[in-house]
Design a protein around this motif. Structure first.
Motif, PDB file in Angstrom:
ATOM      1  N   UNK A  66      -5.953 -28.788  12.488  1.00  0.00           N
ATOM      2  CA  UNK A  66      -4.987 -28.217  13.433  1.00  0.00           C
ATOM      3  C   UNK A  66      -3.761 -29.113  13.469  1.00  0.00           C
ATOM      4  N   UNK A  67      -2.606 -28.514  13.788  1.00  0.00           N
ATOM      5  CA  UNK A  67      -1.381 -29.304  13.857  1.00  0.00           C
ATOM      6  C   UNK A  67      -0.448 -28.726  14.915  1.00  0.00           C
ATOM      7  N   UNK A  68       0.488 -29.551  15.354  1.00  0.00           N
ATOM      8  CA  UNK A  68       1.451 -29.108  16.354  1.00  0.00           C
ATOM      9  C   UNK A  68       2.690 -28.480  15.730  1.00  0.00           C
ATOM     10  N   UNK A  69       2.811 -28.548  14.396  1.00  0.00           N
ATOM     11  CA  UNK A  69       3.942 -27.968  13.680  1.00  0.00           C
ATOM     12  C   UNK A  69       3.415 -27.375  12.377  1.00  0.00           C
ATOM     13  N   UNK A  70       4.194 -26.516  11.703  1.00  0.00           N
ATOM     14  CA  UNK A  70       3.716 -25.887  10.462  1.00  0.00           C
ATOM     15  C   UNK A  70       3.389 -26.908   9.368  1.00  0.00           C
ATOM     16  N   UNK A  71       2.280 -26.675   8.682  1.00  0.00           N
ATOM     17  CA  UNK A  71       1.844 -27.498   7.557  1.00  0.00           C
ATOM     18  C   UNK A  71       1.395 -26.587   6.430  1.00  0.00           C
ATOM     19  N   UNK A  72       1.238 -27.153   5.254  1.00  0.00           N
ATOM     20  CA  UNK A  72       0.629 -26.440   4.127  1.00  0.00           C
ATOM     21  C   UNK A  72      -0.622 -27.220   3.733  1.00  0.00           C
ATOM     22  N   UNK A  73      -1.714 -26.485   3.472  1.00  0.00           N
ATOM     23  CA  UNK A  73      -2.983 -27.098   3.085  1.00  0.00           C
ATOM     24  C   UNK A  73      -3.430 -26.472   1.771  1.00  0.00           C
ATOM     25  N   UNK A  74      -3.729 -27.306   0.790  1.00  0.00           N
ATOM     26  CA  UNK A  74      -4.212 -26.838  -0.501  1.00  0.00           C
ATOM     27  C   UNK A  74      -5.586 -27.434  -0.748  1.00  0.00           C
ATOM     28  N   UNK A  75      -6.566 -26.560  -1.039  1.00  0.00           N
ATOM     29  CA  UNK A  75      -7.908 -27.040  -1.349  1.00  0.00           C
ATOM     30  C   UNK A  75      -8.035 -27.211  -2.850  1.00  0.00           C
ATOM     31  N   UNK A  76      -8.975 -28.118  -3.244  1.00  0.00           N
ATOM     32  CA  UNK A  76      -9.174 -28.372  -4.673  1.00  0.00           C
ATOM     33  C   UNK A  76     -10.623 -28.761  -4.916  1.00  0.00           C
ATOM     34  N   UNK A  77     -11.125 -28.407  -6.065  1.00  0.00           N
ATOM     35  CA  UNK A  77     -12.468 -28.801  -6.469  1.00  0.00           C
ATOM     36  C   UNK A  77     -12.464 -28.982  -7.979  1.00  0.00           C
ATOM     37  N   UNK A  78     -12.727 -30.212  -8.408  1.00  0.00           N
ATOM     38  CA  UNK A  78     -12.725 -30.524  -9.831  1.00  0.00           C
ATOM     39  C   UNK A  78     -13.964 -31.376 -10.115  1.00  0.00           C
ATOM     40  N   UNK A  79     -14.906 -30.892 -10.769  1.00  0.00           N
ATOM     41  CA  UNK A  79     -14.926 -29.656 -11.513  1.00  0.00           C
ATOM     42  C   UNK A  79     -15.922 -28.688 -10.876  1.00  0.00           C
TER      43      UNK A  79
END
Length: 192
Positions: A66-79
């Motif tokens: 959660x955040x108080x301002x806009x954020x971008x979240x990118x998930x990753x899984x290798x491998x």
């Protein structure tokens, strides 16, 4: 593999003095599961969270951010491994306010069965597949269930909004995408 494959997510702030609270569902490097922690980022700064283990059961699936301002979240899984193939998979998440409860998954072109991963954001969320009256699962916040994509299309519904991540690809080349709900009609504004 060397180096060892990892799973995690990246958070980037869009405004200065963005306060972000993260409650991991699995141990992260330097942060134990279930213990919330707070970070502050300025515009353009990124914070990376990495799973403390490489086992599939220790992925930080369902972590609350959660955040108080806009954020971008990118998930990753290798491998990520599926049907004997391995590849980097991930996608940028969307806010919970735009997810839905009806999805159509269209089978891709992998040489083996594909999967859809359904993640609940509310407790007691029932998940149904292809119009069956019996749910395949009842999930609580942060829990997920995997569905094999055996037919050209699969219809997924739920009693509360859910995320659906489709693991697909071509041949043995894996990819993943957060699917839009069929109730999503798009946006009247675009940013790039």
């Amino acid at each position: 593999y060397n180096p060892i494959a990892i799973s995690g997510f990246e958070i980037v702030a869009t405004e200065d003095n963005t306060t972000i609270t993260i409650t991991p569902t699995a141990d992260l490097v330097t942060h134990p599961a279930g213990v919330p922690f707070t970070i502050t980022l300025n515009r353009g700064q990124t914070y990376s969270c990495i799973s403390n283990s490489t086992t599939a059961t220790s992925r930080p699936i369902g972590t609350s951010i959660t955040s108080n301002k806009p954020i971008a979240v990118t998930l990753k899984d290798d491998s990520a491994a599926l049907g004997g193939c391995r590849d980097l998979m991930g996608d940028q998440l969307v806010p919970t306010g735009v997810i839905g409860s009806e999805y159509i998954v269209m089978k891709g072109s992998l040489n083996f069965n594909e999967k859809a991963f359904i993640l609940a954001v509310e407790n007691n969320t029932q998940v149904f597949v292809d119009g069956n009256a019996t749910p395949i699962a009842t999930l609580n916040t942060g829990e997920q269930v995997a569905v094999d994509i055996l037919n050209p299309t699969v219809f997924i519904t739920s009693t509360s909004p859910v995320y659906v991540l489709h693991a697909s690809g071509f041949g043995c080349e894996l990819g993943s995408a957060i699917l839009p709900s069929i109730q999503c009609t798009g946006s009247s504004s675009v940013f790039f």
